[in-house]
Design an enzyme around this catalytic site. Structure first.
Site, PDB file in Angstrom:
ATOM      1  CE  LYS A  57      -0.350   5.204  -2.272  1.00 32.54           C
ATOM      2  NZ  LYS A  57      -0.234   3.804  -2.605  1.00 32.54           N
ATOM      3  CE  LYS A  88      -0.334   4.773 -10.283  1.00 31.60           C
ATOM      4  NZ  LYS A  88      -1.524   4.172 -10.809  1.00 31.60           N
ATOM      5  N   PRO A 106       0.784  -1.247   0.000  1.00 30.38           N
ATOM      6  CG  PRO A 106      -0.765  -1.504   1.739  1.00 30.38           C
ATOM      7  CD  PRO A 106       0.480  -2.091   1.167  1.00 30.38           C
ATOM      8  CG  ASN A 136       8.261  -1.159   7.853  1.00 35.46           C
ATOM      9  OD1 ASN A 136       9.255  -0.474   8.126  1.00 35.46           O
ATOM     10  ND2 ASN A 136       7.049  -0.856   8.287  1.00 35.46           N
TER      11      ASN A 136
END
Ligand code: NAD
Length: 336
Positions: A286, A211, A101, A108
């Protein structure tokens, strides 16, 4: 003579599922192992297409923090192995695809895959290749690529995509690729198992830059279309006639033609189905946030971006609207 070797030097590892062995025959091609991390709305159907187009001798190792997703996938698709964690997956794969996401998830996951910087090289047919299809900011992507390259644990490319869940299910995604030139052929071959087009934009981070530029434009076009349609409707014009006119004129764009925000104008658009499905307000916001922040970091002023952010922030704060298709901006304006 057929030689049977243990999986990457390991007789038994923590991978769950059928134990598959690498079989190197003199005539058959070598088995290849793919790793896939992130089986969400996009990743799940992408991994399904990948698995179904790979040779039956190739392996697919999957991982997601959501165990329901990995269990469902391995039950549905033969020849899949569930990893215990991403390090395990990376250790055993030549090509690793990530569909996560946010930037923090990608950081991580890569930290866990790359530390300690000693991913096995024995048993790998080709140099290890990481393909990140997540939409994140170019700086985070560059940092992750640097972590891969500086520790010599493989090569990293960014390949965000467009086409949404429908495109992912149909295997018709378009990928925007940022990669070193010498990787384009190899990456293209893999991405075409999940999509219909790969556009090479330049070195690493260029896929994401392309993008984000595209989605910045989409976010603005969507608001502009909602305002123009609202204007026409309030002046008493028939929305279908107005949309047809715009689509034959210079205002034509994807939101006016394909994803028209006025219910009933495009029958297949989410607006004609209660704004359900499509591309959620949260995801649009986002991408807009990532685009405006990345532009700011590069010293590029975006004049309309902050206004658009305010609109999407307001809609995202409404529980009933945050997960609706982003064309719901029309309904929101209408209710003001
Ligand atoms: P999603 O939230 O549906 O799926 C993400 C998956 O990642 C989930 O299954 C989650 O459990 C998993 N995950 C999270 N943290 C993890 C970790 N540490 N290790 C392993 N798995 C982890 O998201 P999505 O809609 O599939 O989108 C994925 C990416 O694709 C995003 O960057 C999004 O912006 C981009 N994208 C989405 C669309 C769309 O229409 N949904 C279209 C184009 C691009």
């Amino acid at each position: 003579m057929m030689v049977v070797l243990p999986i990457f030097q390991r007789e038994a590892g923590p991978l769950k599922g059928p134990v598959l062995r690498r079989c190197f025959g003199s005539t058959s091609r070598r088995q290849t192992t793919y790793g896939f991390v992130g089986l969400g709305r996009m990743g799940y159907p992408m991994a399904k297409n990948l698995r179904s187009k790979l040779s039956s001798s190739d392996r697919l190792i999957i991982y997601d923090t959501n165990q329901d997703a990995t269990t469902r996938f391995s039950n549905e698709m033969q020849g899949t192995v569930v990893a215990d964690g991403v390090r395990d997956l990376a250790e055993n794969s030549e090509t690793i695809i990530t569909v996560l996401p946010e930037p923090s998830h990608v950081q991580n996951v890569f930290q866990s895959m790359l530390k300690p910087p000693s991913l096995l090289k024995e048993g790998i047919n080709k140099e290890r290749l990481f393909i990140d299809c997540s939409t994140i900011d170019p700086r985070s992507s560059h940092d992750v690529a640097n972590a891969v390259h500086s520790t010599e644990q493989g090569r990293f490319v960014d390949a965000p995509m467009s086409g949404g869940v429908v495109g992912a299910e149909a295997g018709k995604l378009t990928f925007m690729l940022g990669a070193h030139k010498d990787l384009v052929g190899r990456v293209n071959e893999i991405l075409m198992l999940m999509g219909k087009r790969v556009v090479y934009l330049g070195p690493q981070t260029c896929g994401l830059k392309g993008k984000l530029a595209n989605n910045y434009l989409l976010a603005l076009n969507n608001i502009a279309t909602a305002e123009a349609m609202q204007m026409g409707v309030k002046w008493g014009l028939d929305p279908t006639v107005l949309a047809d006119m715009i689509n034959a004129s210079t205002g034509r764009c994807w939101p006016s033609e394909v994803n028209n925000p006025v219910p009933g104008v495009s029958i297949s658009a989410p607006a004609s189905n209660g704004y359900v499905g499509g591309f959620g307000v949260k995801l649009m916001n986002k991408d807009l946030r990532l685009a405006t922040q990345a532009a700011k970091e590069a010293g590029i002023e975006t004049r309309l971006g902050p206004h658009a952010r305010k609109v999407y922030d307001e809609i995202e704060a409404i529980e009933d609207l945050e997960n609706k298709d982003f064309s719901v901006v029309y309904k929101y304006f209408d209710s003001q």
